[in-house]
Design an enzyme around this catalytic site. Structure first.
Site, PDB file in Angstrom:
ATOM      1  CB  THR A   1      -0.927  -0.003   1.231  1.00  0.00           C
ATOM      2  OG1 THR A   1      -1.693  -1.197   1.189  1.00  0.00           O
ATOM      3  CG2 THR A   1      -1.848   1.195   1.246  1.00  0.00           C
TER       4      THR A   1
ATOM      5  CE  LYS B   1      -6.033  -4.510  -0.535  1.00  0.00           C
ATOM      6  NZ  LYS B   1      -4.658  -4.926  -0.216  1.00  0.00           N
TER       7      LYS B   1
ATOM      8  N   GLY C   1      -2.769  -6.120  -5.017  1.00  0.00           N
ATOM      9  CA  GLY C   1      -3.339  -7.402  -4.603  1.00  0.00           C
ATOM     10  C   GLY C   1      -3.550  -7.424  -3.101  1.00  0.00           C
TER      11      GLY C   1
HETATM   12  N1  LIG Z   1       8.716   2.386   4.079  1.00  0.00           N
HETATM   13  C1  LIG Z   1       7.983   2.341   5.203  1.00  0.00           C
HETATM   14  N2  LIG Z   1       8.292   3.099   6.267  1.00  0.00           N
HETATM   15  C2  LIG Z   1       7.558   3.044   7.403  1.00  0.00           C
HETATM   16  N3  LIG Z   1       6.482   2.272   7.575  1.00  0.00           N
HETATM   17  C3  LIG Z   1       6.112   1.494   6.540  1.00  0.00           C
HETATM   18  C4  LIG Z   1       6.831   1.482   5.311  1.00  0.00           C
HETATM   19  N4  LIG Z   1       6.249   0.602   4.481  1.00  0.00           N
HETATM   20  C5  LIG Z   1       5.207   0.091   5.157  1.00  0.00           C
HETATM   21  N5  LIG Z   1       5.119   0.618   6.388  1.00  0.00           N
HETATM   22  C6  LIG Z   1       4.107   0.277   7.430  1.00  0.00           C
HETATM   23  O1  LIG Z   1       4.087  -1.139   7.524  1.00  0.00           O
HETATM   24  C7  LIG Z   1       2.746  -1.627   7.606  1.00  0.00           C
HETATM   25  C8  LIG Z   1       2.448  -2.522   6.407  1.00  0.00           C
HETATM   26  O2  LIG Z   1       2.551  -1.756   5.205  1.00  0.00           O
HETATM   27  P1  LIG Z   1       1.443  -1.843   4.070  1.00  0.00           P
HETATM   28  O3  LIG Z   1       0.085  -1.652   4.652  1.00  0.00           O
HETATM   29  O4  LIG Z   1       1.843  -0.931   2.959  1.00  0.00           O
HETATM   30  O5  LIG Z   1       1.618  -3.387   3.647  1.00  0.00           O
HETATM   31  P2  LIG Z   1       0.768  -4.233   2.600  1.00  0.00           P
HETATM   32  O6  LIG Z   1       1.722  -5.139   1.902  1.00  0.00           O
HETATM   33  O7  LIG Z   1      -0.032  -3.318   1.767  1.00  0.00           O
HETATM   34  O8  LIG Z   1      -0.209  -5.086   3.531  1.00  0.00           O
HETATM   35  P3  LIG Z   1      -1.608  -5.823   3.115  1.00  0.00           P
HETATM   36  O9  LIG Z   1      -1.217  -7.161   2.616  1.00  0.00           O
HETATM   37  O10 LIG Z   1      -2.311  -5.851   4.444  1.00  0.00           O
HETATM   38  O11 LIG Z   1      -2.318  -4.973   2.100  1.00  0.00           O
HETATM   39  C9  LIG Z   1       1.872  -0.382   7.693  1.00  0.00           C
HETATM   40  O12 LIG Z   1       1.694  -0.072   9.046  1.00  0.00           O
HETATM   41  C10 LIG Z   1       2.707   0.705   7.029  1.00  0.00           C
HETATM   42  O13 LIG Z   1       2.374   2.005   7.522  1.00  0.00           O
HETATM   43 MG   LIG Z   2      -2.097  -3.121   1.580  1.00  0.00          MG
END
Ligand SMILES: Nc1ncnc2c1ncn2[C@@H]1O[C@H](COP(=O)(O)OP(=O)(O)OP(=O)(O)O)[C@@H](O)[C@H]1O
Ligand SMILES: [Mg+2]
Length: 237
Positions: A17, A38, A117
């Site tokens: 995300t 999404k 995804g």
């Molecule tokens: N580069 C970053 N710096 C700081 N925090 C981050 C970073 N990338 C992701 N996070 C934090 O890590 C967590 C997971 O990130 P994110 O929601 O983007 O993962 P995702 O792969 O989209 O998860 P999902 O499978 O649930 O959709 C969130 O709390 C997000 O704020």
């Molecule tokens: Mg996500």
């Protein structure tokens, strides 16, 4: 008709995300019409009696997208489960063609649509057969893989790339997300080069850990500027 890019992860919680919202923001900042999408969210949150996708909400903050959360996320379930099971316990069935229709509505109005995804490529949407990889194929979108920096990521990233390629999906690039330079171990420093060597797929960038970014709180900090600087996003367009 927009170019689509399917953003998958090596796992849930790797930063899809953050990367999707950041990239959409960079494209818009550079004058392109770009949307983030999404198709299916599980683990939706309840706000004012409505079930909402936190991911879609984050895209709106990161990019100022002129779309409702429903347009950016047509299908949302409360249980934090794989979409097929989340749908089943909610008494519903996911219709991939309805997801494709919602995608094409955005694609008709934009230059780029980034599709996030849920979890990774083998996550099931319908029963035991229709997966995220099948959705990427249905939408005919090439893949961008988001991976963790740390130990274990070589295996997960190479498996994701090989599975995509075996499924007939073109892989455009890999982004390593959440890198902490000050704490980087030998594994973290060498993983990018090993992954590139094993897959032949370029690492388009290494996104640092950004303490002011939070998907849950809808805080983007300087994410768009950092992605613009650290990611070779022009390869995607
Ligand atoms: N580069 C970053 N710096 C700081 N925090 C981050 C970073 N990338 C992701 N996070 C934090 O890590 C967590 C997971 O990130 P994110 O929601 O983007 O993962 P995702 O792969 O989209 O998860 P999902 O499978 O649930 O959709 C969130 O709390 C997000 O704020
Ligand atoms: Mg996500």
């Amino acid at each position: 008709m927009a170019k689509g890019i399917f953003v998958t992860g090596t796992d849930t919680g790797v930063g899809k995300t953050v990367v999707t919202g950041g990239l959409a923001g960079v494209l818009r900042k550079n004058g392109f019409k770009a949307a983030a999408f999404k198709p299916v969210q599980s683990g939706g949150i309840e706000r004012e009696g409505e079930l909402l996708s936190e991911d879609a909400q984050f895209y709106r903050v990161a990019t100022g997208l002129p779309y409702s959360i429903r347009e950016l996320n047509p299908c949302c379930f409360k249980p934090p489960l794989s979409p097929n099971v989340a749908a089943r316990v909610s008494g519903q069935v996911i219709d991939p063609l309805a997801l494709a229709e919602a995608y094409y509505r955005l694609a008709a109005e934009n230059d780029f649509v980034l599709v996030e995804g849920a979890g990774g490529l083998c996550v099931p949407l319908v029963d035991y057969h229709f997966t995220m990889a099948d959705l990427a194929r249905l939408l005919n979108t090439p893949l961008l893989v988001v991976a963790r920096p740390g130990l274990g990521t070589i295996n997960h990233t190479v498996l994701t790339v090989k599975y995509a390629q075996q499924s007939g999906i073109k892989v455009k690039g890999i982004i390593i997300n959440g890198y902490r330079e000050d704490q980087a171990t030998m594994a973290e420093r060498t993983n990018p080069e090993v992954i590139e060597g094993m897959t032949g797929i370029p690492i388009l960038g290494i996104v640092p850990y950004l303490p002011e970014v939070s998907v849950e709180s809808g805080r983007t900090g300087n994410l768009v500027e950092v992605i613009d600087e650290k990611v070779d996003w022009r390869v995607l367009i």
